[in-house]
Design a protein around this motif. Structure first.
Motif, PDB file in Angstrom:
ATOM      1  N   TYR A 176      82.152 -15.275  28.386  1.00  0.00           N
ATOM      2  CA  TYR A 176      83.111 -16.060  29.189  1.00  0.00           C
ATOM      3  C   TYR A 176      82.999 -17.509  28.717  1.00  0.00           C
ATOM      4  O   TYR A 176      81.864 -18.029  28.342  1.00  0.00           O
ATOM      5  CB  TYR A 176      82.405 -16.061  30.707  1.00  0.00           C
ATOM      6  N   HIS A 185      86.730  -5.337  40.568  1.00  0.00           N
ATOM      7  CA  HIS A 185      86.838  -3.962  39.717  1.00  0.00           C
ATOM      8  C   HIS A 185      85.560  -3.003  40.269  1.00  0.00           C
ATOM      9  O   HIS A 185      84.619  -3.694  40.722  1.00  0.00           O
ATOM     10  CB  HIS A 185      86.919  -3.828  38.418  1.00  0.00           C
ATOM     11  N   ARG A 291      78.999 -18.444  29.014  1.00  0.00           N
ATOM     12  CA  ARG A 291      78.332 -17.553  29.707  1.00  0.00           C
ATOM     13  C   ARG A 291      78.487 -16.403  28.982  1.00  0.00           C
ATOM     14  O   ARG A 291      79.467 -15.975  28.792  1.00  0.00           O
ATOM     15  CB  ARG A 291      78.958 -17.431  31.293  1.00  0.00           C
TER      16      ARG A 291
END
Ligand SMILES: O=C(O)CCC(=O)C(=O)O
Length: 315
Positions: A176, A185, A291
């Motif tokens: 990320y 999800h 990240r």
């Protein structure tokens, strides 16, 4: 409900109020669970089991381990994710583009040319049984070797928490950057949905949302920081979850060396990178704006040796 929370925390203007985000550093809000285990020490950079802080949320059973990966461990797994797991035959989102010459490695190319554009292009890597993003079906044909060290780490953690038969067989590594998100999800592709899912965070802090089995339930927002581990088991295994925001942090947890060591004979070179500041620097620089999440799953049911394809199942 999930969507509304996601939108709220994702918003840049106005920015979200983070006061209600569950903070495992502030344990007054929740109770921690004592670990009753005589686990032997392991070589993958975890704190000793006796000092683990393990939390369970009443509304989302599962386990949240606060900063259990020591500085050296955070460094070790970061190096593995950037330098090693990103290599072929593991699959990455970059495979679809011709960005890295066949005879070169993504991390090396980024380092040699100080290629900032390419470094931010790696978004995911899959290990072991490769997650198929379109069909969501694992197959024997689409499978690589699962890294031994990551398998042992996940087995160790799950064993301490009482899941005695966990086998790490598939993983997604998510990379990320400051504007990345991962929408809500559930993870249902594994044939074994009883086995927990083990998730490791390194680098910048995430706001993580954990909801219920439908999108109608309101999620709990929590901070996941570098070194935190989430074990989604029982009720929470099939719950909606997502990452609406990455937050820039002031302190670099991976730089605060405590008295800890990592003895891993098989991966001596990696340990060496973690200990030598000059070698570690490019990895630390990466974490200062990114990240990394490693998400480990068991695919097969207990006793199952391999996945059957549809025609085998019918015979
Ligand atoms: O980044 C995270 O903490 C969660 C990742 C995730 O949910 C996934 O890979 O399925």
């Amino acid at each position: 409900m999930f969507k509304d929370s996601f939108k709220y925390y994702k918003s840049k203007n106005p920015p979200p109020d983070l006061d209600k985000v569950l903070d495992f550093d502030n344990i007054e809000k929740i109770s921690s669970r004592a670990i009753d285990a005589q686990a032997s020490s392991n070589s993958y950079g975890l704190k000793s089991v006796q000092t683990w802080n393990v939390y369970e949320l009443v509304e989302h059973p599962g386990n949240f381990l606060n900063y259990e990966c020591e500085t050296i461990g955070q460094r070790y797994w970061t190096v593995r994710c950037l330098q090693d797991y990103s290599k072929k035959p593991n699959k990455t989102n970059l495979d679809a583009f011709n960005l890295v010459p066949d005879d070169k490695q993504w991390w090396d190319v980024c380092q040699n040319n100080n290629n900032k554009l390419l470094i931010n292009k790696l978004r995911w890597v899959t290990l072991g049984y490769h997650h198929d993003w379109d069909t969501k079906i694992y197959t024997e044909e689409n499978k690589g070797e699962f890294p031994k060290d990551l398998g042992s780490l996940s087995k160790y953690i799950t064993q301490v928490l009482g899941f005695l038969n966990f086998n790490a067989e598939a993983a997604i590594v998510n990379y990320y950057h400051m504007d990345s998100t991962l929408s809500g999800h559930t993870d249902y592709s594994e044939q074994n949905l009883e086995a927990p899912l083990v998730s490791f965070s390194f680098g910048q802090t995430a706001v993580f949302l954990l909801g219920g089995k439908t999108k109608e339930e309101e999620p709990t927002a929590m901070f996941l920081r570098s070194g935190d581990i989430v074990v989604m088991s029982k009720e929470s295994r099939l719950c909606y979850h997502g990452v609406p925001k990455i937050l820039q942090i002031d302190s670099r947890f991976w730089d605060c060396f405590e008295q800890n060591d990592l003895v891993n004979k098989e991966f001596k070179e990696i340990v060496n990178i973690c200990k030598e500041e000059a070698l570690w620097k490019p990895f630390g620089d990466y974490l200062s704006h990114s990240r990394i999440n490693i998400n480990v799953r068991q695919v097969l049911r207990r006793g199952q040796k391999r996945l059957c394809n549809e025609s085998e199942e019918k015979t």
